[in-house]
Design a protein around this motif. Structure first.
Motif, PDB file in Angstrom:
ATOM      1  N   ARG A  31      -2.264 -11.867   5.389  1.00  0.00           N
ATOM      2  CA  ARG A  31      -0.832 -11.925   5.643  1.00  0.00           C
ATOM      3  C   ARG A  31      -0.147 -13.026   4.837  1.00  0.00           C
ATOM      4  O   ARG A  31       1.069 -13.148   4.870  1.00  0.00           O
ATOM      5  N   ASP A  32      -0.928 -13.828   4.139  1.00  0.00           N
ATOM      6  CA  ASP A  32      -0.346 -14.855   3.276  1.00  0.00           C
ATOM      7  C   ASP A  32       0.052 -14.295   1.914  1.00  0.00           C
ATOM      8  O   ASP A  32       0.742 -14.971   1.144  1.00  0.00           O
ATOM      9  N   PRO A  34       2.032 -12.665  -0.929  1.00  0.00           N
ATOM     10  CA  PRO A  34       3.484 -12.506  -1.082  1.00  0.00           C
ATOM     11  C   PRO A  34       3.922 -11.049  -1.123  1.00  0.00           C
ATOM     12  O   PRO A  34       5.033 -10.720  -0.680  1.00  0.00           O
ATOM     13  N   TYR A  36       2.494  -8.561   0.548  1.00  0.00           N
ATOM     14  CA  TYR A  36       2.476  -8.131   1.947  1.00  0.00           C
ATOM     15  C   TYR A  36       3.718  -8.635   2.680  1.00  0.00           C
ATOM     16  O   TYR A  36       4.398  -7.872   3.366  1.00  0.00           O
ATOM     17  N   ARG A  37       4.022  -9.917   2.538  1.00  0.00           N
ATOM     18  CA  ARG A  37       5.135 -10.512   3.272  1.00  0.00           C
ATOM     19  C   ARG A  37       6.458  -9.865   2.870  1.00  0.00           C
ATOM     20  O   ARG A  37       7.295  -9.527   3.712  1.00  0.00           O
ATOM     21  N   LYS A  40       6.563  -6.147   4.125  1.00  0.00           N
ATOM     22  CA  LYS A  40       6.737  -6.051   5.579  1.00  0.00           C
ATOM     23  C   LYS A  40       8.198  -6.308   5.949  1.00  0.00           C
ATOM     24  O   LYS A  40       8.799  -5.552   6.747  1.00  0.00           O
ATOM     25  N   GLU A  41       8.788  -7.352   5.379  1.00  0.00           N
ATOM     26  CA  GLU A  41      10.179  -7.676   5.672  1.00  0.00           C
ATOM     27  C   GLU A  41      11.109  -6.557   5.210  1.00  0.00           C
ATOM     28  O   GLU A  41      12.045  -6.168   5.924  1.00  0.00           O
ATOM     29  N   GLU A  54       3.872  -2.418   9.300  1.00  0.00           N
ATOM     30  CA  GLU A  54       2.559  -3.046   9.078  1.00  0.00           C
ATOM     31  C   GLU A  54       1.699  -2.200   8.149  1.00  0.00           C
ATOM     32  O   GLU A  54       1.094  -2.707   7.196  1.00  0.00           O
ATOM     33  N   GLN A  61       0.220  -3.922  -0.467  1.00  0.00           N
ATOM     34  CA  GLN A  61      -0.689  -4.968  -0.916  1.00  0.00           C
ATOM     35  C   GLN A  61      -1.907  -4.368  -1.610  1.00  0.00           C
ATOM     36  O   GLN A  61      -2.356  -4.861  -2.651  1.00  0.00           O
TER      37      GLN A  61
END
Length: 295
Positions: A31-32, A34, A36-37, A40-41, A54, A61
């Motif tokens: 989840r770290d 970038p 993925y983050r 997701k947002e 999710e 990713q």
């Protein structure tokens, strides 16, 4: 209705599925990352529910790790979702890739009427808490399609469907954990499963059903939906991801909405009120079939 899986459960399951699909047991997600983050947002802002956001973030990713970062490309390759290739050892009996017009009907009388009208696929969705009434209706529906070319699926009542020798069974998400899927497979019945987004699609893909139903495409008042209406654009994305399956679009579809649905590539459109509430159901069947044949 069964509770939606947690984000952690989805994360763990997708990690395992991706490793199995690629043959890389070291495949992992973080989840770290970038990608993925950001994904997701973005997916949450687009209105996807938590579990679907999710799944999409992890697929994005995976795609980035496989091909390099490309923010403009929506993930649609099955490998990035951990979807296994075909053929599969756990697959249910196959059904036609294009199931055509699919009528979901309340009783055996309606099943027989629509089968005689030439509807290629019919489903008995009979609601009763009386086991004897259920058995009578299921057997009557099987008798009603005899001598026609219609394929009959029984909604929910899988044990009676097995005992009566039905063509297939259709189950909702809430029924999957309660039904004996092994018994359905061993009996040779086809299995259709309902989905309402990416997380549920991955859940049922792991079971290798005969077909996958996707919805609700448009607003419907027939039942409470776990997600907002998906719309034609999302339906098309789902169809591209699950292209190896026979696919059924369902939810609020009538004759006027059919041209918006068919370009998605689904091979079947399920309708309920569009036929049952029609002034002339047989004439409406002919209109549906004509549009389906011309698209």
């Amino acid at each position: 209705m069964t509770a939606a899986p947690s984000a952690q459960a989805i994360f763990d399951a997708h990690t395992a599925r991706f490793g199995a699909a690629t043959g890389d047991i070291a495949a992992s997600f973080t989840r770290d990352d970038p990608v993925y983050r950001a994904a997701k947002e973005a997916c949450l802002r687009l209105g996807f529910i938590e579990s679907d956001a999710e799944v999409l973030a992890q697929a994005w990713q995976a795609r980035s790790a496989r091909l390099g970062f490309d923010a403009a490309a929506w993930p649609e390759d099955p490998i990035d979702f951990g979807i296994q290739p075909w053929p599969r050892d756990n697959a249910f009996a196959p059904c036609p890739k294009a199931l055509g017009l699919y009528a979901v009907l309340p009783d055996a009388a309606w099943v027989g009427r629509m089968a005689r009208a030439g509807v290629p696929t019919v489903q008995l969705r009979f609601k009763s808490n009386d086991p004897r009434a259920v058995e009578r209706e299921v057997r009557a529906a099987i008798d009603a399609v005899a001598g026609t070319s219609s394929l009959l699926f029984i909604n929910d009542h899988w044990q009676v469907a097995i005992d009566a020798g039905a063509y297939g069974v259709h189950l909702g998400q809430e029924d999957i954990d309660e039904a004996d899927l092994g018994a359905i497979r061993t009996a040779g019945l086809r299995l259709g499963l309902s989905t309402h987004g990416y997380a549920e699609m991955l859940r049922v893909d792991a079971l290798s059903p005969s077909y996958i139903a996707m919805g609700a495409v448009f607003p419907t008042t027939l039942k409470d939906m776990p997600t907002a209406p998906q719309g034609p654009a999302r339906l098309a994305a789902y169809a591209r991801l699950l292209r190896d399956y026979p696919l059924v679009a369902i939810g609020g579809i009538d004759l006027g909405k059919l041209p918006d649905v068919l370009p998605s590539g689904v091979g079947s459109v399920a309708v309920v009120r569009a036929l049952v509430a029609a002034e002339s159901p047989e004439a409406e069947v002919e209109r549906f079939k004509q549009v389906l044949q011309n698209c």
